[in-house]
Design an enzyme around this catalytic site. Structure first.
Site, short mmCIF file in Angstrom:
data_model
loop_
_atom_site.label_atom_id
_atom_site.label_comp_id
_atom_site.label_asym_id
_atom_site.label_seq_id
_atom_site.Cartn_x
_atom_site.Cartn_y
_atom_site.Cartn_z
N TRP A 82 40.13 -39.54 43.44
CA TRP A 82 40.90 -39.01 44.56
C TRP A 82 40.99 -40.07 45.68
O TRP A 82 39.99 -40.70 46.02
CB TRP A 82 40.24 -37.73 45.10
N CYS A 134 52.67 -33.26 43.36
CA CYS A 134 51.50 -33.72 44.09
C CYS A 134 50.30 -33.08 43.40
O CYS A 134 50.38 -31.96 42.91
CB CYS A 134 51.62 -33.22 45.53
N ASP A 145 53.83 -28.05 55.42
CA ASP A 145 52.79 -28.19 54.37
C ASP A 145 51.93 -26.93 54.30
O ASP A 145 52.31 -25.85 54.79
CB ASP A 145 51.96 -29.47 54.65
N ASP A 146 50.79 -27.04 53.70
CA ASP A 146 49.87 -25.93 53.43
C ASP A 146 49.60 -25.10 54.69
O ASP A 146 49.56 -25.62 55.81
CB ASP A 146 48.56 -26.56 52.94
N ARG A 149 37.70 -26.85 45.15
CA ARG A 149 38.34 -26.51 46.42
C ARG A 149 38.45 -24.98 46.61
O ARG A 149 39.49 -24.47 47.02
CB ARG A 149 39.73 -27.14 46.52
N LYS A 203 57.23 -29.39 47.89
CA LYS A 203 56.08 -30.21 47.51
C LYS A 203 55.18 -29.33 46.66
O LYS A 203 54.62 -28.34 47.14
CB LYS A 203 55.35 -30.68 48.77
N ASP A 246 51.99 -28.76 44.75
CA ASP A 246 50.64 -29.34 44.76
C ASP A 246 49.78 -28.76 43.64
O ASP A 246 50.10 -27.72 43.03
CB ASP A 246 50.01 -29.04 46.13
N ASP A 291 46.63 -39.15 48.53
CA ASP A 291 46.29 -38.57 49.83
C ASP A 291 45.84 -39.66 50.79
O ASP A 291 45.74 -39.43 51.99
CB ASP A 291 45.15 -37.55 49.67
C1 DGJ Z 1 46.64 -32.06 48.98
C2 DGJ Z 1 47.85 -32.87 49.27
O1 DGJ Z 1 47.82 -34.07 48.61
C3 DGJ Z 1 48.00 -33.02 50.77
O2 DGJ Z 1 49.06 -33.86 51.08
C4 DGJ Z 1 48.18 -31.66 51.36
O3 DGJ Z 1 49.39 -31.11 50.93
C5 DGJ Z 1 47.01 -30.78 51.00
N1 DGJ Z 1 46.77 -30.75 49.60
C6 DGJ Z 1 47.25 -29.38 51.46
O4 DGJ Z 1 46.27 -28.52 51.06
#
Ligand code: DGJ
Length: 785
Positions: free
Chosen positions: A199, A526, A366-367, A443, A476, A478, A548
């Site tokens: 990561w 992602c 985003d999130d 997570r 996006k 994820d 990230d």
């Molecule tokens: C992981 C992604 O790579 C980040 O850019 C972001 O979107 C977070 N997750 C959100 O939880």
């Protein structure tokens, strides 16, 4: 081009030739893969295996035969007939028997390459760009067949291969392992490059010597993974970026993969790539078939940059499909590192206004916008708007963004479920866990069982509603943990070894449906950054969040490695805050931009708190990027000097098709005192043309000089604190480079750059002040004469 004469199959592209021999009822013999050979020079009898005497303990194919499959180069190798290298495939039947013997039966050649029924991602192309060859093999005693499909992509020197196994017998067989591609080479003096990491430090270049034995590059965590990408290079020992022989393979698959490179004691090398058998076992019942993912192969005698250029072209033209294929990608602002989970309509709208002001074209939420998600402990699966944060709802927010004349994008993580969610309460069995066993977790979340149709249907429905409600232009997608506790109640499965592959068939089915239903949405894949960065995902999503980690120094390694297999259009790079959130490293915002500009640009920074000088700098950056965007996103990259090879400087050049526009990044690891002069070589320009060469104007603030400014500036008033404050707001232009230069000069001699600051003096707009992790962008524009 594909041709067949007397059983000799010739698969040629512009610069390469691939040859194998197929005679009725005999095994396929691979003859050659390498630089292009003209038809008239090809003589199969000089390329075929020449062992005529039985060597030592070798096994001959049958009595009274000289054939030694263990030494022959093959297109597919099996078990039990004398080839003791790693097999292409292993099946078991009749209580554990494994011997297989496939021989040639028939073939078909046709122009172009179209999609088959399968949900697996596939490369495609029309009659002008590629041809397809299907070879059918039959097993000598069992009623099973193997169909090998080759795609030959003329212009980018890429060959694709997959196989399909048909069980026409009356009994079940079990596939214990099956690859997609096999390449046997008659040489062994090679090195291997893999792209490894974890990561936030994905796809670093690792080069090693190959000796007799087996080297494995693989992933067992359920994704193509940040640990070891499915991309590999095998090259001669002195191979470099711009010269030398190299082979490379990659896989159109997002799950567990395995690449094997075996060097034998007979100086041969075998390369295999395919699904990792570690978590795989497939029962093939009578009248069923199993299709492998597609693999790709490329070769060049002109070094790594040429092979990666082949892969870039191929990905842009034969993998990415739909509306966004070869279309300029919008510059985005993303809310994640600006706010993390802590936002509401009002600070989002302020950020969006700033995004508009700097010239961004896409605003990404985003999130944190759904369920009760205020941290990462809950709500995955509950794809309904959190009206405490977005009081007016998603539609209104999107509407406001659209009114600002920007696109609106949203983050989702559809394949996941939080224990703390309504979805989990309703469907606990949808989460992948083994009944009666405490599940492992990542997570705080679990993965949904995508092998089940009801899960796919739910996601299709709930995501469609969100995409429609938000009039979403960008998604996006994820995926923030990897697999554990593999288990499913899917009735179609005969054993758990089928599960992961069925998971990906389900995921691809869902992606197929959503991308068909919403053809204009720009999807970005992602997986906690780049933990599922592969050609499989790229077949549905034209972009991929590279990592990230947005630290400028770390990014050099990540982007360098990624560019070996994936095009700049797929690589998304964001300018983020300093100190950087992943490393706490400080760096100049101009340098952060220069590195992010090599690919797909975005900003992930709190613009609401940026100074007016930073906003001005960003505006300039975006103006520059827009001017050269097409080249920066779709140009070909030549890595002229890399840090991955131990240099303290990286020089990358991106050029458009006719080399009339070239952008060069010159990045420096650290400043040293009293530095030597530096030269800029760009050995990929058109040697016989004149170019205008200039650098992107950048500014730097006087504070870099610290208390040295008291010696530069005339006024005594500037001493002490006042000087520090003033230094922060006084900005100087960097050195100015502007020349008319003949191609050959910059390609062969290189030009000498201005002297760098070395502790003994400074001349405005002349002395180069780079600093640690500093960089420049140079533009070369071909001049009409
Ligand atoms: C992981 C992604 O790579 C980040 O850019 C972001 O979107 C977070 N997750 C959100 O939880």
């Amino acid at each position: 081009m594909i041709s067949q004469k007397n059983g000799l199959f010739n698969l040629s592209t512009i610069n390469t030739t691939y040859l194998f021999q197929a005679r009725l009822n005999e095994q396929l013999e691979h003859l050659y893969y390498g630089s292009f050979l003209d038809e008239k020079s090809i003589n199969p009898s000089l390329l075929t295996t020449k062992y005529k005497q039985e060597a030592g303990t070798s096994t001959l194919y049958e009595e009274n035969s000289k054939l030694n499959l263990g030494l022959m180069k093959q297109e597919i190798s099996t078990v039990g007939k004398g080839d003791y290298r790693e097999p292409f495939m292993r099946v078991s039947y009749n209580g554990g028997m494994q011997t297989l013997d496939f021989v040639f039966e028939s073939y078909e050649i046709y122009n172009g390459k179209t999609f088959s029924e399968s949900p697996l991602p596939q490369a495609y192309g029309d009659e002008r760009e590629c041809d397809t060859l299907k070879i059918t093999l039959r097993e000598k005693e069992l009623k099973i067949k193997l169909v090998l499909t080759y795609g030959v992509f003329t212009f980018c020197d890429v060959i694709t291969r997959k196989v399909e196994l048909f069980n026409n017998a009356k009994k079940n067989i079990t596939i214990e392992s099956i690859n997609s591609l096999q390449l046997d080479i008659d040489e062994c003096n090679f090195e291997m490059i893999t792209f490894d990491g974890a990561w936030a430090r994905e796809r670093h270049v690792n080069r090693r010597d190959l000796k007799p034995g087996i080297v494995v590059n693989d992933s067992k965590c359920g994704t193509s993974s940040a640990y070891h990408n499915p991309l590999i290079y095998v090259c001669e020992k002195n191979c470099q970026e711009l010269r030398g022989k190299c082979y490379a393979t990659n896989l159109l698959y997002s799950g567990n993969h395995k690449e094997i490179v075996e060097v034998t004691n007979y100086n041969q090398t075998r390369i295999l790539t395919g699904i990792n058998e570690a978590s795989f076992k497939w029962l093939l019942r009578p009248n069923e078939s199993f299709e492998t993912p597609e693999a790709i192969l490329s070769y060049s005698d002109k070094g790594f940059s040429t092979v990666s250029r082949n892969f870039h072209y191929f990905a842009n033209n034969n993998i990415v499909k739909g509306f966004w294929k070869n279309k300029d990608r919008p510059i985005l602002v993303n809310s994640w590192e600006a706010f993390y989970f802590d936002f509401d309509d009002s600070n989002l709208i302020s950020l969006a206004k700033k995004a508009k002001e700097i010239g961004a074209e896409l605003f990404v939420l985003d999130d944190g916008w759904f369920g009760a998600r205020n941290d990462d402990t809950s709500s995955l699966g509950d794809w309904v708007v959190n009206t405490k944060k977005l009081k007016e709802g998603l539609g209104k927010l999107s509407n406001k963004i659209h009114k600002m004349n920007m696109l609106f994008g949203i983050w989702v993580e559809p394949e996941m479920i939080s224990r703390n969610s309504n979805l989990f309460e309703k469907h606990p069995s949808w989460a992948i866990m083994i009944p009666g066993r405490r599940p492992s977790v990542g997570r705080n979340q679990f993965i949904l069982d995508m092998s089940r149709d009801e899960v796919i249907l739910y996601l299709e429905d709930v995501l469609s509603k969100i995409f429609e409600l938000g009039e979403v232009d960008y998604v996006k997608w994820d995926f923030n943990r990897v697999f554990s506790d593999l288990y499913s109640i899917n009735k179609e499965m005969s054993n758990m070894g089928e599960f992961l592959h069925r998971y990906y068939l389900g995921l691809y089915k869902l992606l197929n449906r959503l991308t068909t239903k919403f053809p204009k949405i720009l999807f970005e894949s992602c997986a906690a950054g780049g933990n599922r960065y592969d050609l499989g995902m790229l077949s549905f999503m034209p972009q991929n969040w590279t990592s990230d980690c947005t630290d400028v120094y770390e990014r050099i390694f990540i982007q360098e490695g990624t560019s070996f297999g994936y095009p700049l259009s797929a690589m998304t790079n964001h300018v983020s805050a300093a100190p950087n959130h992943q490393t706490l490293r400080n760096s100049d915002i101009e340098s952060r931009f220069n590195v992010a500009a090599i690919g797909n640009l975005g900003y992930e920074i709190n613009l609401n708190t940026a100074t007016s000088h930073e906003i001005d700098q960003i505006k300039e950056q975006i103006n520059f990027y827009k001017r050269y965007r097409h080249t920066l996103q779709f140009g070909t990259l030549a890595r002229i000097q890399t840090m991955s090879e131990g240099n303290k400087r990286a020089v990358w050049a991106v050029m458009n098709r006719d080399k009339s526009e070239i952008i060069v990044l010159d990045f420096r690891e650290r400043t040293i005192p009293n530095p030597p002069l530096e030269r800029l070589y760009v050995p990929i320009v058109d040697n016989d043309s004149y170019y205008e060469l200039f650098n992107r104007p950048q500014k730097f603030d006087l504070s870099v000089f610290g208390d040295l400014i008291n010696h530069f500036l005339p006024s005594k008033l500037l001493k002490g604190k006042a000087a520090d404050e003033l230094a922060k707001i006084l900005h100087l232009n960097i050195e100015i480079t502007h020349h008319r230069v003949y191609g050959e000069l910059i390609s062969k001699a290189g030009i000498i750059l201005n002297q760098e600051f070395g502790g003994t003096g400074f001349e405005n707009e002349v002395t180069r002040v780079l600093g640690d992790y500093g960089s420049r962008l140079y533009v070369l524009k071909k001049l009409e004469v």
